[in-house]
Enzyme design. Sequence first.
Site, PDB file in Angstrom:
ATOM      1  N   ARG A 243      -7.612  -0.224  -7.170  1.00 12.21           N
ATOM      2  CA  ARG A 243      -8.179   0.826  -6.333  1.00 12.21           C
ATOM      3  C   ARG A 243      -7.220   2.012  -6.203  1.00 12.21           C
ATOM      4  O   ARG A 243      -7.622   3.168  -6.283  1.00 12.21           O
ATOM      5  CB  ARG A 243      -8.461   0.202  -4.960  1.00 12.21           C
TER       6      ARG A 243
ATOM      7  N   CYS B 215     -10.131  -5.264  -4.750  1.00 15.35           N
ATOM      8  CA  CYS B 215     -10.923  -6.324  -4.124  1.00 15.35           C
ATOM      9  C   CYS B 215     -12.353  -5.835  -3.911  1.00 15.35           C
ATOM     10  O   CYS B 215     -12.591  -4.656  -3.679  1.00 15.35           O
ATOM     11  CB  CYS B 215     -10.301  -6.727  -2.790  1.00 15.35           C
TER      12      CYS B 215
ATOM     13  N   ASN C 213       0.818  -1.217   0.000  1.00 19.43           N
ATOM     14  CA  ASN C 213       0.000   0.000   0.000  1.00 19.43           C
ATOM     15  C   ASN C 213       0.850   1.266   0.000  1.00 19.43           C
ATOM     16  O   ASN C 213       0.437   2.288  -0.543  1.00 19.43           O
ATOM     17  CB  ASN C 213      -0.976  -0.017   1.187  1.00 19.43           C
TER      18      ASN C 213
ATOM     19  N   ASP D 140     -16.783   9.879  -1.615  1.00 15.13           N
ATOM     20  CA  ASP D 140     -17.246  11.200  -1.172  1.00 15.13           C
ATOM     21  C   ASP D 140     -16.219  11.947  -0.309  1.00 15.13           C
ATOM     22  O   ASP D 140     -16.104  13.170  -0.395  1.00 15.13           O
ATOM     23  CB  ASP D 140     -18.585  11.069  -0.421  1.00 15.13           C
TER      24      ASP D 140
ATOM     25  N   ARG E 299      -1.169 -10.396  -6.543  1.00 16.04           N
ATOM     26  CA  ARG E 299      -1.297  -8.934  -6.500  1.00 16.04           C
ATOM     27  C   ARG E 299      -0.531  -8.345  -5.328  1.00 16.04           C
ATOM     28  O   ARG E 299      -0.070  -7.215  -5.398  1.00 16.04           O
ATOM     29  CB  ARG E 299      -2.774  -8.526  -6.341  1.00 16.04           C
TER      30      ARG E 299
HETATM   31  C1  UD1 Z   1      -8.923   0.239   3.582  1.00 16.92           C
HETATM   32  C2  UD1 Z   1      -8.304   0.080   4.934  1.00 16.92           C
HETATM   33  C3  UD1 Z   1      -6.849  -0.195   4.705  1.00 16.92           C
HETATM   34  C4  UD1 Z   1      -6.738  -1.441   3.828  1.00 16.92           C
HETATM   35  C5  UD1 Z   1      -7.551  -1.325   2.539  1.00 16.92           C
HETATM   36  C6  UD1 Z   1      -7.644  -2.595   1.730  1.00 16.92           C
HETATM   37  C7  UD1 Z   1      -8.900   1.291   6.965  1.00 16.92           C
HETATM   38  C8  UD1 Z   1      -9.243   2.606   7.567  1.00 16.92           C
HETATM   39  N1  UD1 Z   1      -8.562   1.305   5.678  1.00 16.92           N
HETATM   40  O1  UD1 Z   1      -8.221   1.297   2.929  1.00 16.92           O
HETATM   41  O2  UD1 Z   1      -6.183  -0.370   5.933  1.00 16.92           O
HETATM   42  O3  UD1 Z   1      -5.402  -1.662   3.480  1.00 16.92           O
HETATM   43  O4  UD1 Z   1      -8.870  -0.954   2.869  1.00 16.92           O
HETATM   44  O5  UD1 Z   1      -8.334  -3.559   2.400  1.00 16.92           O
HETATM   45  O6  UD1 Z   1      -8.872   0.288   7.647  1.00 16.92           O
HETATM   46  N2  UD1 Z   1     -15.196   5.504   2.773  1.00 16.92           N
HETATM   47  C9  UD1 Z   1     -16.225   6.388   2.570  1.00 16.92           C
HETATM   48  N3  UD1 Z   1     -16.012   7.443   1.701  1.00 16.92           N
HETATM   49  C10 UD1 Z   1     -14.822   7.638   1.068  1.00 16.92           C
HETATM   50  C11 UD1 Z   1     -13.773   6.715   1.294  1.00 16.92           C
HETATM   51  C12 UD1 Z   1     -13.997   5.662   2.156  1.00 16.92           C
HETATM   52  O7  UD1 Z   1     -17.302   6.250   3.131  1.00 16.92           O
HETATM   53  O8  UD1 Z   1     -14.694   8.620   0.320  1.00 16.92           O
HETATM   54  C13 UD1 Z   1     -15.399   4.358   3.697  1.00 16.92           C
HETATM   55  C14 UD1 Z   1     -15.257   3.020   2.967  1.00 16.92           C
HETATM   56  O9  UD1 Z   1     -16.467   2.606   2.387  1.00 16.92           O
HETATM   57  C15 UD1 Z   1     -14.795   2.121   4.095  1.00 16.92           C
HETATM   58  C16 UD1 Z   1     -13.972   3.048   5.008  1.00 16.92           C
HETATM   59  O10 UD1 Z   1     -14.364   4.367   4.666  1.00 16.92           O
HETATM   60  O11 UD1 Z   1     -15.902   1.645   4.818  1.00 16.92           O
HETATM   61  C17 UD1 Z   1     -12.467   2.919   4.849  1.00 16.92           C
HETATM   62  O12 UD1 Z   1     -12.123   3.223   3.503  1.00 16.92           O
HETATM   63  P1  UD1 Z   1     -10.641   3.613   3.070  1.00 16.92           P
HETATM   64  O13 UD1 Z   1      -9.743   3.631   4.277  1.00 16.92           O
HETATM   65  O14 UD1 Z   1     -10.665   4.798   2.204  1.00 16.92           O
HETATM   66  O15 UD1 Z   1     -10.266   2.396   2.167  1.00 16.92           O
HETATM   67  P2  UD1 Z   1      -8.856   2.023   1.668  1.00 16.92           P
HETATM   68  O16 UD1 Z   1      -8.001   3.204   1.433  1.00 16.92           O
HETATM   69  O17 UD1 Z   1      -9.113   1.050   0.569  1.00 16.92           O
END
Ligand code: UD1
Length: 431
Positions: free
Chosen positions: A95, A119, A25, A127, A400
């Site tokens: 992503r 994934c 990451n 948002d 991956r």
């Molecule tokens: C998340 C994990 C990260 C992990 C990755 C892949 C957390 C905080 N983040 O990161 O550790 O490596 O998944 O599994 O544990 N969300 C919103 N609006 C947004 C962005 C996110 O509502 O604009 C929500 C998502 O739906 C989710 C949560 O916030 O429920 C965490 O999302 P985010 O941390 O952004 O996801 P990743 O960066 O993919």
Amino acid sequence: MSNKKIVINKSMNLRGSVKIAGAKNSALGILAAIVCVGEPCIIENVPDISDVALMCSILSKLGVKIDMISKNSIKVDPRNITLTCANFDEIRHMRASYYLLGALLSRFGEASVAMPGGCDFGLRPMDQHIKGFEALGAKCETIGGITSVKCKHLKGGRVYLDVVSVGATINTMIAAVRAEGTTIIENAAKEPHVVDLANFLNSCGADIHGAGIDVITINGVKSLTGTRYQIIPDQIEAGTYMAASVATQSDILITNVIPKHLEAISAKLREIGGEIEFFEDSVRVSCNNKNLRKCNVKTMPYPGFPTDMQPQIVALLSVCEGTSMVTEGVWESRFRYISELRRMGAKVSVDGRLAVIEGVKNLVGTNVKSVDLRAGAAVIIAGLIADGQTRIENISHIERGYENIVGKLSNLGADIKNIIETPEKVFLGAC
Ligand code: UD1
């Protein structure tokens, strides 16, 4: 057409040491952020995984020159970028490609990026990313799956993230790094890769404070310079080998780790019955205890138990005595892999974000699929402890994010290999 699989025969009592690669990451965030740096950078300790190859391919299409210096070092030269619109197939497969929105916006004042895949854990809203860009003065719109952001002169602003989002924290930080004035991100994510990205940008001349705590302050700078930077070790790869060691009642030394990043994982593995001893940059994980104990886990943003370790801990708990409960606190649906563990004899029921695991004495090897990256790691752990043979399909998910997992486990003594199955020719019609 060939079909690559992983085949595992029951492999307990592993011994030896395994070296952890650079963090996936971090690598993906830093590679994208080089676009906004605008100068050549050398990145070391880059994991040799297919997601990095995909990010490099995406960057090349934008006009970035990528030179492999060695297996784990890359020179990335973003000076001749020709496109600010990234709308090609690869983008949708990762992503982290959404970090290009922040990076292109910061450097060129505009960007259009097709919305990402990765994934599938349910809804993946953007948002909070948009909220971050808008706080800097950008106009944002999403039409037909492509998000466009535009602002010729970004100005620092204040943004409170309504949910702790790694993606939104990183994207806002990248966009703000060259904006005029100061940006403050409140309720920021504190994950190790957020801190690593801030350290990388600071080594390019950025002025970022507070990464790793709730409030990050970014004082915009006029320009950034190239750097040589070493990526931190992968917290989740280390955690995966730790869980595998406890599950297989092994004694292994895991090197190239940052012990602080492994605290939540260690706490749960100790509850289950593992022994964990930390050294400066390594950790020894052993387990002589044949009666592993149940434990309850809730995934949370860092420093909580990582969502990316949830499938691996469920695989381990499936053979722990008693009933364990695992709550997914980050994603709405991250239990799709449970059906694969059930095929191996695990007794797990799922209700929304809660998995209830009744420990069984043994799992049994069979044909299973890797439904996503960490789910793949979970079925590998299950395959190591299951009686008989486990054959895993769809292993591109595993590739991956895990560098040479088959080689690393087999060096520890596991009976694991890659095979390529060529489907037999089928003749239709009468002879
Ligand atoms: C998340 C994990 C990260 C992990 C990755 C892949 C957390 C905080 N983040 O990161 O550790 O490596 O998944 O599994 O544990 N969300 C919103 N609006 C947004 C962005 C996110 O509502 O604009 C929500 C998502 O739906 C989710 C949560 O916030 O429920 C965490 O999302 P985010 O941390 O952004 O996801 P990743 O960066 O993919």
